[in-house]
Structures are given as structure tokens and as C-alpha cells.
Design a protein around this motif. Structure first.
Motif, short mmCIF file in Angstrom:
data_model
loop_
_atom_site.label_atom_id
_atom_site.label_comp_id
_atom_site.label_asym_id
_atom_site.label_seq_id
_atom_site.Cartn_x
_atom_site.Cartn_y
_atom_site.Cartn_z
N ARG A 45 42.95 37.15 41.96
CA ARG A 45 43.15 38.60 42.07
C ARG A 45 43.07 39.24 40.69
O ARG A 45 43.68 38.76 39.74
CB ARG A 45 44.51 38.90 42.70
N VAL A 46 42.31 40.31 40.59
CA VAL A 46 42.22 41.11 39.37
C VAL A 46 42.84 42.46 39.66
O VAL A 46 42.36 43.20 40.53
CB VAL A 46 40.76 41.27 38.91
N SER A 47 43.93 42.78 38.96
CA SER A 47 44.66 44.03 39.19
C SER A 47 44.64 44.89 37.95
O SER A 47 44.92 44.40 36.85
CB SER A 47 46.12 43.73 39.58
N ILE B 217 26.60 42.52 44.93
CA ILE B 217 25.97 41.25 44.58
C ILE B 217 27.02 40.15 44.45
O ILE B 217 26.82 39.00 44.88
CB ILE B 217 25.17 41.38 43.28
N SER B 218 28.18 40.49 43.88
CA SER B 218 29.26 39.51 43.77
C SER B 218 29.76 39.09 45.14
O SER B 218 30.08 37.91 45.38
CB SER B 218 30.42 40.09 42.95
N ARG B 219 29.85 40.03 46.06
CA ARG B 219 30.30 39.71 47.42
C ARG B 219 29.33 38.75 48.09
O ARG B 219 29.75 37.83 48.81
CB ARG B 219 30.46 40.98 48.25
N LEU B 220 28.04 38.91 47.84
CA LEU B 220 27.05 38.00 48.41
C LEU B 220 27.21 36.60 47.82
O LEU B 220 27.10 35.60 48.55
CB LEU B 220 25.64 38.51 48.15
N HIS B 221 27.45 36.50 46.51
CA HIS B 221 27.65 35.19 45.90
C HIS B 221 28.88 34.50 46.50
O HIS B 221 28.87 33.29 46.73
CB HIS B 221 27.83 35.33 44.38
N GLY C 244 30.87 30.46 51.62
CA GLY C 244 32.01 30.55 52.52
C GLY C 244 33.20 31.32 52.01
O GLY C 244 34.28 31.26 52.61
N GLY C 245 33.07 32.08 50.92
CA GLY C 245 34.18 32.86 50.38
C GLY C 245 34.16 34.30 50.83
O GLY C 245 33.25 34.75 51.54
N THR C 246 35.17 35.06 50.41
CA THR C 246 35.25 36.48 50.72
C THR C 246 35.68 37.24 49.48
O THR C 246 36.39 36.71 48.61
CB THR C 246 36.26 36.78 51.85
N LEU C 247 35.26 38.49 49.39
CA LEU C 247 35.64 39.39 48.30
C LEU C 247 36.17 40.68 48.91
O LEU C 247 35.48 41.32 49.70
CB LEU C 247 34.45 39.67 47.40
N ILE C 248 37.40 41.03 48.56
CA ILE C 248 38.07 42.18 49.16
C ILE C 248 38.56 43.11 48.05
O ILE C 248 39.13 42.66 47.05
CB ILE C 248 39.27 41.73 50.02
N LEU C 249 38.35 44.40 48.23
CA LEU C 249 38.82 45.39 47.26
C LEU C 249 39.80 46.34 47.93
O LEU C 249 39.53 46.87 49.01
CB LEU C 249 37.65 46.18 46.68
N PHE D 260 38.53 35.02 47.50
CA PHE D 260 39.06 33.83 48.17
C PHE D 260 37.92 32.83 48.38
O PHE D 260 36.86 33.19 48.90
CB PHE D 260 39.68 34.20 49.51
N LEU D 261 38.16 31.58 47.97
CA LEU D 261 37.14 30.55 48.04
C LEU D 261 37.69 29.29 48.71
O LEU D 261 38.84 28.92 48.47
CB LEU D 261 36.65 30.17 46.63
N PRO D 262 36.89 28.62 49.53
CA PRO D 262 37.32 27.33 50.08
C PRO D 262 37.24 26.26 48.99
O PRO D 262 36.30 26.23 48.20
CB PRO D 262 36.30 27.06 51.19
N THR D 263 38.24 25.38 48.96
CA THR D 263 38.25 24.32 47.94
C THR D 263 37.79 22.98 48.49
O THR D 263 37.59 22.04 47.74
CB THR D 263 39.66 24.14 47.35
N ILE D 264 37.63 22.88 49.80
CA ILE D 264 37.18 21.64 50.42
C ILE D 264 35.67 21.70 50.59
O ILE D 264 35.13 22.66 51.15
CB ILE D 264 37.85 21.43 51.79
N SER D 265 34.99 20.68 50.10
CA SER D 265 33.53 20.70 50.04
C SER D 265 32.88 20.96 51.40
O SER D 265 31.90 21.68 51.51
CB SER D 265 33.01 19.37 49.48
N HIS D 266 33.42 20.37 52.49
CA HIS D 266 32.77 20.55 53.78
C HIS D 266 32.97 21.96 54.34
O HIS D 266 32.35 22.33 55.34
CB HIS D 266 33.23 19.49 54.79
#
Length: 277
Positions: A178-180, A236-240, A245-250, A263-269
Motif C-alpha cells: 500500500r502506498v499512502s 498500464i500498472s493495473r495490466l501488469h 493474477g494480481g489486482t491494483l486498487i485505488l 495485491f499479488l499471489p505468492t504461490i507460483s501455481h
């Protein structure tokens, strides 16, 4: 293989600047043609186009990284993937880069802090990820907050009173960043425009120029700068983030500031690339 890697490098170089050119071209077509297409259609088309481009670039970069040094590659056994990606270190690198951009472009930069937490560990977990993708996202998010904070501050004392806080948190399955900031937030009536490709520097200018100085050329037309870019960093960041499998919320709090959460998944599968159907 050496010739093949050389071709891959050439293809990658030919794609440099494609984000700005793509957005500029679409905006010029959209504003000059008599079309019934809506902003939503244009943004969706560009989302799909840039998502495909991200996938193509990833394959090219991975191929070059895997190839041996003798064949013109980097000789990395895992390619562009870091099986022990240090997320805190990447956030620190991104913050330092954004700080340097701020000082070069605006003459000063805000103070910032990086806090860490984890559910079942003293520090956030390292996990398998692609550092360059994560670094790209974090640079965009942090430089947006830094730029807004500097421009909102009335003097140096006021700037010091508006620290940008970066939080890195994780459990065994996911990582959250989170960046605040306290830069005044974004008005509610702006709405979905923050995710649009049509309202940044490329859209406002009708043409893009990379400038070393301010954000307007001699004609008073907005241009892209290393700090502000083309104004399309968020979509573009949201697409990356989505790609693996991650999400970007503002979340904006007008008059106060903005929180952006990744938010990013940490499990490879669970890091499955998202492809256009």
C-alpha cells in the motif's frame, strides 16, 4: 541461436516507445474521426492491446535472459523470474528512483517510510515473481504520490508534514503493498478517468514529446516528462498486476490523500497469466 537472440533484441528495441505512440495514435483517431465508439470501448481496446503486448514482451525478455552469454543472452537459469524476489528491496529501489526524479524535475522530494508486516513471519515473505514487472508498478505508484505531495505542499515544512507511507505485508499465500499519501486526493467526479488512456499528457497534447524540463512545451501544450510520463501509468500498472493474477486498487479521500493497494499471489501455481479470450 545467436542469430535468433539478435532478432529478439531487435524486435524488443522496435517496440520502445510503443505505449506513448499507441495512446497518442488512438487519441488522434478518436478525436478526429466521426465514430460512435465510446470512451469505454477505446479504453477496453487499449487494455486488450497492451495486455497482449505485455505477454509478448515477457516471452521475448525471458528468452533473452535464458540464453547463454555466448549466444547474446544473459545466462540466467530462471530467466526473468526471481525465485526469491525481495519485495521490500524493490520498493526501496523504486522509492529512491522516484525521489531522484522528483528532485531533478521539481527541486525537492517528500519524506517516505517503508513499513513491513507479516502474518506468520517477522518480515514479509520472499516469493517467486518477475522483479522488473513489480519494479515498474512500484515506480509508477510511488512517483505519482511523490509528485502530488510536492505539488500540494506550500513550503518545505509543509512537505515534511506530508510523509508518503509504503506498507509491505504478506502471509503464506498473498502479498499486499500500500502506498499512502496526504496530497489532497482525487475529486470523486474524476471517477473512472484515473484508469483511462484518454486524459493523460498524450490525450491533452495531441502529440508527445519527451522533455527534460516542465510539463508544457513552447506552445503551452502538455508533454510527457520522466516524472509525469504520458499520464497512463495507472492503467498500464493495473495490466501488469493482472497479468500474473494480481489486482491494483485505488481509494481516494478528497481533501486528504490517496491510498493505492497492490495485491499479488505468492504461490507460483496461482500466478497464472491472464489472456484475452
Amino acid at each position: 541461436l545467436k542469430e535468433f537472440i539478435a532478432v529478439m533484441k531487435k524486435i524488443k528495441r522496435q517496440g520502445d516507445g510503443m505505449v506513448g505512440l499507441g495512446v497518442l495514435g488512438m487519441h488522434k483517431w478518436y478525436s478526429s474521426s466521426h465514430t460512435d465508439h465510446t470512451d469505454e470501448f477505446v479504453n477496453k481496446w487499449l487494455d486488450d492491446y497492451f495486455m497482449i503486448r505485455i505477454g509478448s514482451n515477457m516471452l521475448v525478455d525471458h528468452c533473452i535472459a535464458l540464453a547463454s552469454v555466448e549466444d547474446g543472452g544473459l545466462g540466467h537459469p530462471t530467466g526473468i523470474v526471481d525465485t526469491n524476489c525481495d519485495i521490500v528491496r524493490i520498493c526501496e529501489q523504486a522509492a529512491q528512483y522516484a525521489k531522484a526524479l522528483c528532485e531533478a524535475q521539481l527541486g525537492r522530494s517528500p519524506v517516505y517510510s517503508i513499513e513491513t508486516s507479516a502474518w506468520d513471519s517477522p518480515v514479509p515473505h520472499d516469493f517467486s515473481y518477475i522483479p522488473r514487472y513489480l519494479r515498474y508498478i512500484m515506480v509508477e505508484l510511488i512517483k505519482n504520490s511523490f509528485k502530488a505531495t510536492v505539488e500540494r505542499s506550500t513550503d518545505d515544512a509543509n512537505l515534511r508534514a506530508r510523509p508518503v507511507r509504503i506498507l509491505v505485508s504478506s502471509d503464506s499465500m498473498h502479498c499486499g503493498i500500500r502506498v499512502s499519501d496526504q496530497a489532497g486526493g482525487i475529486p470523486f467526479d474524476v471517477g473512472k478517468r484515473i484508469w483511462s488512456y484518454l486524459y493523460g499528457a498524450a490525450g491533452a497534447a495531441g502529440r508527445v514529446k519527451l522533455a527534460r524540463g516542465g510539463e508544457n512545451n513552447s506552445d503551452g501544450v502538455p508533454v510527457a516528462t520522466p516524472l509525469a510520463g504520458w499520464g497512463v501509468g495507472l492503467p498500464i500498472s493495473r495490466l501488469h498486476a493482472r497479468y500474473l493474477g494480481g489486482t491494483l486498487i485505488l481509494c481516494s479521500y478528497p481533501g486528504m490523500g490517496t491510498d493505492v493497494s497492490l495485491f499479488l499471489p505468492t504461490i507460483s501455481h496461482n500466478q497464472v497469466e491472464v489472456l484475452k479470450k
